[in-house]
Design an enzyme around this catalytic site. Structure first.
Site, PDB file in Angstrom:
ATOM      1  N   HIS A   1     -33.477 -20.896 -48.213  1.00  0.00           N
ATOM      2  CA  HIS A   1     -33.458 -19.889 -49.341  1.00  0.00           C
ATOM      3  C   HIS A   1     -33.662 -18.793 -48.700  1.00  0.00           C
ATOM      4  O   HIS A   1     -33.321 -17.199 -49.350  1.00  0.00           O
ATOM      5  CB  HIS A   1     -34.714 -20.203 -50.330  1.00  0.00           C
ATOM      6  CG  HIS A   1     -36.127 -20.420 -49.900  1.00  0.00           C
ATOM      7  ND1 HIS A   1     -36.694 -19.556 -49.132  1.00  0.00           N
ATOM      8  CD2 HIS A   1     -36.990 -21.427 -50.048  1.00  0.00           C
ATOM      9  CE1 HIS A   1     -37.793 -20.028 -48.793  1.00  0.00           C
ATOM     10  NE2 HIS A   1     -37.837 -21.024 -49.568  1.00  0.00           N
TER      11      HIS A   1
ATOM     12  N   HIS B   1     -29.783 -20.385 -51.250  1.00  0.00           N
ATOM     13  CA  HIS B   1     -30.149 -20.865 -52.697  1.00  0.00           C
ATOM     14  C   HIS B   1     -31.002 -19.546 -53.085  1.00  0.00           C
ATOM     15  O   HIS B   1     -31.785 -18.983 -52.392  1.00  0.00           O
ATOM     16  CB  HIS B   1     -30.992 -21.986 -52.378  1.00  0.00           C
ATOM     17  CG  HIS B   1     -30.404 -23.111 -52.305  1.00  0.00           C
ATOM     18  ND1 HIS B   1     -30.536 -24.191 -52.894  1.00  0.00           N
ATOM     19  CD2 HIS B   1     -29.300 -23.267 -51.442  1.00  0.00           C
ATOM     20  CE1 HIS B   1     -29.793 -25.258 -52.482  1.00  0.00           C
ATOM     21  NE2 HIS B   1     -28.784 -24.735 -51.756  1.00  0.00           N
TER      22      HIS B   1
END
Length: 244
Positions: A58, A151
């Site tokens: 992420h 993400h």
């Protein structure tokens, strides 16, 4: 009215029981399976380092999260946003496990498991034996993921809301409220039948041929896997007798 909330989280690692924490929550509201434009999104200070593996997924660093609020500070607006809604989550045990740990830490009740729908289970039932990651489902349904470089909880919730509708059968193109064309043409045949008490017009609509077949939703890997499976069958599969 069916109110649902599509939910996703990002975390410091993969195991809430070993102390990993939630660092991002993203929610998208659906009413009758349509997005309303209402969202909930927050980053969180996990009070512990982000693992190298999670950062690679992420890209949320310890420095970025240092000044973000604690979970306790956003718990009330978060719980208010999801109150009474069915929660739509991909691989729900992961996200629910992390959120339950966060709620338990601050003395709040855990999430109601009866209100959770796991889209990963839905996908496995609809596409058994195929890859059912969010990326794979987007590819199968032709959904744009060009924004998904890393993400992100809100972005993934938005994408999952589209996937969820496809898993339900896809959006209806029109509501079909317009009146049918009853003019006499080669698309409509007016057939009068004699019934007791007088005649009655019956309209018979000819089926219009689709100008081009819909594109396949199967990936190349899925077609290859099917071909390999058919090759394991003894003799000629019965359905081939009906194919031209």
């Amino acid at each position: 009215m069916i109110r649902e909330v599509v939910l996703d989280t990002e975390t410091t690692g993969v195991d809430a029981r070993k102390g990993d924490r939630v660092i991002e929550i993203g929610c998208v509201e659906l009413v009758n399976h349509c997005t309303t434009g209402k969202t909930f999104h927050t980053y969180l200070n996990p009070q512990r380092p982000v693992s190298e593996g999670a950062f690679g997924v992420h890209g949320l660093s310890d420095a970025f999260l240092a000044d973000k609020p604690l979970f306790a500070a956003i718990s009330e607006p978060f719980l208010a946003f999801i109150a009474g809604a069915r929660l739509i989550i991909h691989n729900a045990p992961f996200d629910v496990g992390f959120l339950d740990m966060e709620l338990t830490r601050i003395g709040k009740p855990v999430l109601d498991g009866q209100m959770v729908v796991d889209t990963l289970i839905m996908a496995r039932r609809k596409h058994p034996g195929a890859s059912n990651s969010l990326d794979a489902l987007c590819s199968r349904y032709g959904l744009d993921t060009s924004r998904r470089v890393k993400h992100g909880a809100l972005l993934d919730a938005e994408i999952l809301s589209e996937v969820y509708v496809e898993l339900l059968g896809g959006r209806q193109a029109t509501f079909g409220l317009s009146a049918p064309d009853v003019s006499r043409s080669d698309k409509t045949i007016m057939d009068r039948t004699g019934l007791s008490g007088g005649g009655q017009d019956r309209q018979v609509q000819k089926q219009v041929q689709r100008p081009a077949p819909l594109p396949t939703r199967l990936t190349a890997q899925e077609r290859e896997a099917h071909a390999q499976f058919v090759g394991t069958l003894n003799g000629t599969p019965v359905w081939k007798s009906y194919l031209t």
